[in-house]
Motif scaffolding. Structure first.
Motif, PDB file in Angstrom:
ATOM      1  N   LEU A 151      -3.552  87.887 -22.840  1.00  0.00           N
ATOM      2  CA  LEU A 151      -2.739  89.084 -22.611  1.00  0.00           C
ATOM      3  C   LEU A 151      -1.357  88.758 -22.055  1.00  0.00           C
ATOM      4  CD1 LEU A 151      -5.533  91.353 -21.084  1.00  0.00           C
ATOM      5  CD2 LEU A 151      -4.381  91.710 -23.293  1.00  0.00           C
ATOM      6  N   SER A 152      -1.266  87.653 -21.340  1.00  0.00           N
ATOM      7  CA  SER A 152       0.005  87.253 -20.732  1.00  0.00           C
ATOM      8  C   SER A 152       0.204  85.749 -20.912  1.00  0.00           C
ATOM      9  CB  SER A 152       0.006  87.621 -19.245  1.00  0.00           C
ATOM     10  OG  SER A 152       1.219  87.254 -18.636  1.00  0.00           O
ATOM     11  N   PRO A 153       0.608  85.330 -22.128  1.00  0.00           N
ATOM     12  CA  PRO A 153       0.788  83.896 -22.390  1.00  0.00           C
ATOM     13  C   PRO A 153       1.869  83.281 -21.497  1.00  0.00           C
ATOM     14  CG  PRO A 153       0.926  85.192 -24.418  1.00  0.00           C
ATOM     15  CD  PRO A 153       0.904  86.155 -23.278  1.00  0.00           C
ATOM     16  N   ASN A 154       1.664  82.023 -21.187  1.00  0.00           N
ATOM     17  CA  ASN A 154       2.630  81.227 -20.417  1.00  0.00           C
ATOM     18  C   ASN A 154       2.819  81.716 -18.984  1.00  0.00           C
ATOM     19  OD1 ASN A 154       3.147  79.562 -22.700  1.00  0.00           O
ATOM     20  ND2 ASN A 154       4.465  81.192 -23.496  1.00  0.00           N
ATOM     21  N   ASN A 155       1.823  82.408 -18.455  1.00  0.00           N
ATOM     22  CA  ASN A 155       1.856  82.817 -17.055  1.00  0.00           C
ATOM     23  C   ASN A 155       1.197  81.692 -16.264  1.00  0.00           C
ATOM     24  OD1 ASN A 155       0.812  83.897 -14.531  1.00  0.00           O
ATOM     25  ND2 ASN A 155       1.394  85.907 -15.291  1.00  0.00           N
ATOM     26  N   TYR A 156       1.987  80.977 -15.479  1.00  0.00           N
ATOM     27  CA  TYR A 156       1.458  79.779 -14.825  1.00  0.00           C
ATOM     28  C   TYR A 156       0.304  80.083 -13.869  1.00  0.00           C
ATOM     29  CZ  TYR A 156       4.194  80.910 -10.649  1.00  0.00           C
ATOM     30  OH  TYR A 156       4.708  81.519  -9.542  1.00  0.00           O
ATOM     31  N   THR A 157       0.296  81.244 -13.246  1.00  0.00           N
ATOM     32  CA  THR A 157      -0.811  81.594 -12.345  1.00  0.00           C
ATOM     33  C   THR A 157      -2.108  81.727 -13.120  1.00  0.00           C
ATOM     34  OG1 THR A 157       0.696  82.718 -10.834  1.00  0.00           O
ATOM     35  CG2 THR A 157      -1.635  83.289 -10.656  1.00  0.00           C
ATOM     36  N   TYR A 158      -2.044  82.426 -14.249  1.00  0.00           N
ATOM     37  CA  TYR A 158      -3.237  82.628 -15.069  1.00  0.00           C
ATOM     38  C   TYR A 158      -3.673  81.322 -15.730  1.00  0.00           C
ATOM     39  CZ  TYR A 158      -1.947  87.557 -14.505  1.00  0.00           C
ATOM     40  OH  TYR A 158      -1.621  88.790 -13.986  1.00  0.00           O
TER      41      TYR A 158
END
Length: 171
Positions: A151-158
């Motif tokens: 759902l949120s690509p390239n989100n470092y936290t995820y």
């Protein structure tokens, strides 16, 4: 913020002014003031859900998890028709319950939040992270974490959570 404080001290009947004051406390990250202000607003306007959410959030930030739960749990009764707020409240209950090691209550609250909003990336991420810390339901944690990344690509936290869950699975 001081002007809002003056306004509510002269006339405490305007919910809109109280809401602006809570928003200012939050923007300034003054969580002690936010906890105090939102508690006052809960007493003045008990049917309104926003002060319950803000009080819960502020107390979590202050690491006063039982106080957060004491405001969030009763607040649920007022959010019955507002699924977004209800999902947020369950998410905060999940976080606070996890922090006081009430894991069954935490899992139940996170499940309720996801049922109301299955694409809430933050809830999916946080719930999967807490499961992985407890080495519980790791396959479920991986699926939720993958979904938050989809759902949120390239989100470092995820991405970090997903890598951690995969590590815990030996992958």
């Amino acid at each position: 913020r001081e002007q809002y404080r003056i306004a509510v001290s002269q006339d405490s009947s305007s919910y809109v002014v109280w809401q602006k004051l809570m928003d200012m406390d939050n923007q300034l990250e003054d969580y002690s003031s936010l906890a105090n202000t939102s508690k006052q607003v809960m007493g003045l306007f008990p049917d309104n859900t926003y002060p319950y959410v803000m009080n819960g959030f502020a107390n979590i930030e202050l690491k006063k998890y039982n106080e957060a739960l004491n405001s969030l749990r009763p607040g649920i009764a007022y959010a019955t028709d507002d699924t977004a707020t209800l999902s947020e409240m369950y998410s905060l209950i999940g976080e606070a319950s996890n922090d006081v090691k009430e894991y069954a209550a935490s899992d139940s609250a996170y499940e309720a939040a996801i049922k109301l909003n299955p694409d809430n990336m933050e809830v999916l991420n946080n719930y999967s992270y807490y499961l992985s810390l407890r080495d519980t339901n790791l396959d479920k944690a991986a699926a939720m974490s993958k979904k938050s990344n989809d759902l949120s690509p390239n989100n470092y936290t995820y991405e970090d959570t997903y890598a951690w869950v995969l590590f815990k699975l030996g992958k």
